[in-house]
Scaffold this motif. Structure first.
Motif, PDB file in Angstrom:
ATOM      1  N   ASN A  17     -10.228  38.192 -71.338  1.00 39.36           N
ATOM      2  CA  ASN A  17      -9.079  38.735 -72.066  1.00 39.36           C
ATOM      3  C   ASN A  17      -7.913  38.986 -71.122  1.00 39.36           C
ATOM      4  O   ASN A  17      -6.749  38.696 -71.443  1.00 39.36           O
ATOM      5  CB  ASN A  17      -9.481  40.031 -72.777  1.00 39.36           C
ATOM      6  CG  ASN A  17      -8.418  40.536 -73.720  1.00 39.36           C
ATOM      7  OD1 ASN A  17      -7.584  39.773 -74.197  1.00 39.36           O
ATOM      8  ND2 ASN A  17      -8.434  41.826 -73.996  1.00 39.36           N
ATOM      9  N   GLU A  18      -8.202  39.512 -69.931  1.00 38.93           N
ATOM     10  CA  GLU A  18      -7.139  39.740 -68.962  1.00 38.93           C
ATOM     11  C   GLU A  18      -6.539  38.416 -68.485  1.00 38.93           C
ATOM     12  O   GLU A  18      -5.328  38.310 -68.267  1.00 38.93           O
ATOM     13  CB  GLU A  18      -7.651  40.542 -67.766  1.00 38.93           C
ATOM     14  CG  GLU A  18      -6.539  40.893 -66.784  1.00 38.93           C
ATOM     15  CD  GLU A  18      -6.986  41.798 -65.664  1.00 38.93           C
ATOM     16  OE1 GLU A  18      -6.113  42.272 -64.905  1.00 38.93           O
ATOM     17  OE2 GLU A  18      -8.198  42.039 -65.530  1.00 38.93           O
ATOM     18  N   ARG A  20      -6.168  35.713 -70.205  1.00 40.72           N
ATOM     19  CA  ARG A  20      -5.236  35.277 -71.255  1.00 40.72           C
ATOM     20  C   ARG A  20      -3.923  36.054 -71.172  1.00 40.72           C
ATOM     21  O   ARG A  20      -2.841  35.482 -71.350  1.00 40.72           O
ATOM     22  CB  ARG A  20      -5.870  35.459 -72.630  1.00 40.72           C
ATOM     23  CG  ARG A  20      -7.094  34.593 -72.909  1.00 40.72           C
ATOM     24  CD  ARG A  20      -7.436  34.638 -74.379  1.00 40.72           C
ATOM     25  NE  ARG A  20      -8.688  33.964 -74.662  1.00 40.72           N
ATOM     26  CZ  ARG A  20      -9.838  34.585 -74.879  1.00 40.72           C
ATOM     27  NH1 ARG A  20      -9.894  35.905 -74.826  1.00 40.72           N
ATOM     28  NH2 ARG A  20     -10.942  33.899 -75.155  1.00 40.72           N
ATOM     29  N   THR A  21      -4.015  37.345 -70.901  1.00 36.12           N
ATOM     30  CA  THR A  21      -2.823  38.174 -70.822  1.00 36.12           C
ATOM     31  C   THR A  21      -1.949  37.766 -69.642  1.00 36.12           C
ATOM     32  O   THR A  21      -0.725  37.649 -69.764  1.00 36.12           O
ATOM     33  CB  THR A  21      -3.211  39.663 -70.705  1.00 36.12           C
ATOM     34  OG1 THR A  21      -3.993  40.037 -71.847  1.00 36.12           O
ATOM     35  CG2 THR A  21      -1.983  40.540 -70.628  1.00 36.12           C
ATOM     36  N   ASN A  24      -0.216  34.529 -70.354  1.00 33.38           N
ATOM     37  CA  ASN A  24       0.914  34.733 -71.269  1.00 33.38           C
ATOM     38  C   ASN A  24       2.119  35.316 -70.529  1.00 33.38           C
ATOM     39  O   ASN A  24       3.272  34.952 -70.801  1.00 33.38           O
ATOM     40  CB  ASN A  24       0.495  35.659 -72.416  1.00 33.38           C
ATOM     41  CG  ASN A  24       1.573  35.820 -73.461  1.00 33.38           C
ATOM     42  OD1 ASN A  24       2.020  34.860 -74.070  1.00 33.38           O
ATOM     43  ND2 ASN A  24       2.014  37.054 -73.665  1.00 33.38           N
ATOM     44  N   ASN A  25       1.873  36.225 -69.587  1.00 36.22           N
ATOM     45  CA  ASN A  25       2.971  36.772 -68.779  1.00 36.22           C
ATOM     46  C   ASN A  25       3.677  35.668 -67.999  1.00 36.22           C
ATOM     47  O   ASN A  25       4.909  35.596 -67.961  1.00 36.22           O
ATOM     48  CB  ASN A  25       2.445  37.831 -67.812  1.00 36.22           C
ATOM     49  CG  ASN A  25       2.048  39.119 -68.498  1.00 36.22           C
ATOM     50  OD1 ASN A  25       2.484  39.407 -69.611  1.00 36.22           O
ATOM     51  ND2 ASN A  25       1.213  39.908 -67.847  1.00 36.22           N
ATOM     52  N   GLU A  37       2.631  42.458 -69.770  1.00 33.64           N
ATOM     53  CA  GLU A  37       1.492  43.224 -70.263  1.00 33.64           C
ATOM     54  C   GLU A  37       0.406  43.309 -69.206  1.00 33.64           C
ATOM     55  O   GLU A  37       0.285  42.444 -68.333  1.00 33.64           O
ATOM     56  CB  GLU A  37       0.894  42.562 -71.511  1.00 33.64           C
ATOM     57  CG  GLU A  37       1.632  42.832 -72.793  1.00 33.64           C
ATOM     58  CD  GLU A  37       0.865  42.296 -73.980  1.00 33.64           C
ATOM     59  OE1 GLU A  37       0.564  43.069 -74.896  1.00 33.64           O
ATOM     60  OE2 GLU A  37       0.562  41.093 -74.004  1.00 33.64           O
ATOM     61  N   VAL A  39      -3.945  44.796 -68.914  1.00 33.04           N
ATOM     62  CA  VAL A  39      -5.143  45.108 -69.694  1.00 33.04           C
ATOM     63  C   VAL A  39      -5.817  46.327 -69.084  1.00 33.04           C
ATOM     64  O   VAL A  39      -5.983  46.405 -67.863  1.00 33.04           O
ATOM     65  CB  VAL A  39      -6.109  43.912 -69.724  1.00 33.04           C
ATOM     66  CG1 VAL A  39      -7.419  44.295 -70.407  1.00 33.04           C
ATOM     67  CG2 VAL A  39      -5.479  42.740 -70.463  1.00 33.04           C
ATOM     68  N   ARG A  63      -4.039  46.887 -74.474  1.00 28.06           N
ATOM     69  CA  ARG A  63      -2.990  46.266 -73.672  1.00 28.06           C
ATOM     70  C   ARG A  63      -1.911  47.287 -73.347  1.00 28.06           C
ATOM     71  O   ARG A  63      -1.469  48.040 -74.212  1.00 28.06           O
ATOM     72  CB  ARG A  63      -2.386  45.072 -74.413  1.00 28.06           C
ATOM     73  CG  ARG A  63      -3.371  43.914 -74.590  1.00 28.06           C
ATOM     74  CD  ARG A  63      -2.697  42.695 -75.171  1.00 28.06           C
ATOM     75  NE  ARG A  63      -3.582  41.550 -75.200  1.00 28.06           N
ATOM     76  CZ  ARG A  63      -3.205  40.338 -75.597  1.00 28.06           C
ATOM     77  NH1 ARG A  63      -1.968  40.137 -75.997  1.00 28.06           N
ATOM     78  NH2 ARG A  63      -4.075  39.339 -75.599  1.00 28.06           N
ATOM     79  N   THR A  65       1.881  47.806 -71.975  1.00 29.87           N
ATOM     80  CA  THR A  65       3.152  47.115 -71.780  1.00 29.87           C
ATOM     81  C   THR A  65       3.914  47.744 -70.629  1.00 29.87           C
ATOM     82  O   THR A  65       4.066  48.963 -70.562  1.00 29.87           O
ATOM     83  CB  THR A  65       4.007  47.186 -73.060  1.00 29.87           C
ATOM     84  OG1 THR A  65       3.293  46.563 -74.137  1.00 29.87           O
ATOM     85  CG2 THR A  65       5.326  46.466 -72.868  1.00 29.87           C
ATOM     86  N   ARG A 169       2.998  45.261 -79.971  1.00 33.57           N
ATOM     87  CA  ARG A 169       3.766  44.049 -79.669  1.00 33.57           C
ATOM     88  C   ARG A 169       3.595  43.032 -80.788  1.00 33.57           C
ATOM     89  O   ARG A 169       2.497  42.784 -81.267  1.00 33.57           O
ATOM     90  CB  ARG A 169       3.300  43.445 -78.353  1.00 33.57           C
ATOM     91  CG  ARG A 169       4.079  42.192 -77.941  1.00 33.57           C
ATOM     92  CD  ARG A 169       3.451  41.555 -76.734  1.00 33.57           C
ATOM     93  NE  ARG A 169       3.556  42.404 -75.569  1.00 33.57           N
ATOM     94  CZ  ARG A 169       4.512  42.296 -74.637  1.00 33.57           C
ATOM     95  NH1 ARG A 169       5.442  41.369 -74.755  1.00 33.57           N
ATOM     96  NH2 ARG A 169       4.523  43.103 -73.601  1.00 33.57           N
ATOM     97  N   GLN A 204       1.827  37.958 -60.699  1.00 36.25           N
ATOM     98  CA  GLN A 204       0.972  37.513 -61.792  1.00 36.25           C
ATOM     99  C   GLN A 204       0.049  36.379 -61.354  1.00 36.25           C
ATOM    100  O   GLN A 204      -1.129  36.346 -61.729  1.00 36.25           O
ATOM    101  CB  GLN A 204       1.837  37.070 -62.974  1.00 36.25           C
ATOM    102  CG  GLN A 204       2.582  38.205 -63.660  1.00 36.25           C
ATOM    103  CD  GLN A 204       1.660  39.232 -64.273  1.00 36.25           C
ATOM    104  OE1 GLN A 204       0.692  38.891 -64.953  1.00 36.25           O
ATOM    105  NE2 GLN A 204       1.951  40.509 -64.043  1.00 36.25           N
TER     106      GLN A 204
END
Length: 238
Positions: A17-18, A20-21, A24-25, A37, A39, A63, A65, A169, A204
């Protein structure tokens, strides 16, 4: 499956999950008004029957922000707006009122100031901001007041959430202020500027490498545990 495998699997799920986050960043490092974002990992411990060890589960579904200010890029566009300091622009969507820091606005054919997606920009009272046809060059003051020829014609609403932790979000740069909102006190509107994404691509990418290595380590642990259990079962069968 024993508690060790359960704990490892939940950890792997959280790391995925992290990942993916973080991805996305990185993908939104150039998106105007985007907020990075993170996690948050948490642990749940459940007691089992007497004589058995407790069961521990990790989760990473919350999540967080990052609300730090992004850089401001000058565009010179009369309706390109950025907020310096706290606050969000208030817009109307089919799902209700939302907050955003993406200020690339333009008047539509009816004179309403809208976002790039066509959503109306609202004033502090929740009414659409209207720019009269043929108004010519307009000036926008730091408090959001729009004037033409020295006469005020509208004021853009600058809001702040009552509880930032309750903002949900939506669609990348929009937030649903589920805890409510109120007028911001110290946000300044900058005309002719847009706020950059606050994503730091270098950090990131570094975090993505860390998460990938942690995931690979966990995968190796699960494979070794599987081999151990299979070896025990084979030994019992003999």
């Amino acid at each position: 499956m024993d508690n060790t495998s359960y704990a490892a699997l939940t950890r792997q799920s959280g790391l995925l999950n992290e990942m993916r986050t973080v991805a996305n960043n990185i993908a939104n490092a150039s998106t105007t008004g985007f907020r990075a974002e993170g996690v948050m990992f948490s642990e749940y411990v459940k007691s089992l029957r007497p004589g058995f060890d407790s069961l521990s589960m990790a989760t990473a579904t919350v999540r967080d922000t990052v609300m730090t200010q992004g850089g401001l890029s000058q565009t010179g566009g009369p309706f390109d707006l950025a907020i310096e300091g706290d606050g969000f622009f208030l817009i109307e969507t089919p799902q209700g009122q939302r907050l955003t820091r993406a200020g690339a606005f333009t008047p539509n054919e009816n004179g309403d100031l809208v976002t790039a997606d066509g959503y109306p920009v609202l004033d502090a009272g929740g009414a659409p901001v209207f720019i009269p046809q043929g108004a010519g060059q307009v000036a926008i003051a730091p408090d959001g007041t729009i004037s033409n020829g020295g006469q005020p014609i509208a004021q853009i609403g600058i809001m702040t959430p009552l509880n930032p932790n309750q903002m949900l979000r939506q669609s990348g740069v929009m937030f649903d202020p589920q805890g409510g909102f109120e007028p911001a006190l110290d946000g300044r509107v900058m005309q002719g500027f847009l706020e950059d994404s606050n994503v730091n691509p270098i950090l990131q990418v570094s975090r993505m490498i860390e998460v990938q290595r942690a995931y690979e380590f966990g995968q190796g642990f699960l494979e070794n545990e599987h081999e151990r259990v299979r070896g025990v079962i084979q030994a019992i069968r003999r």
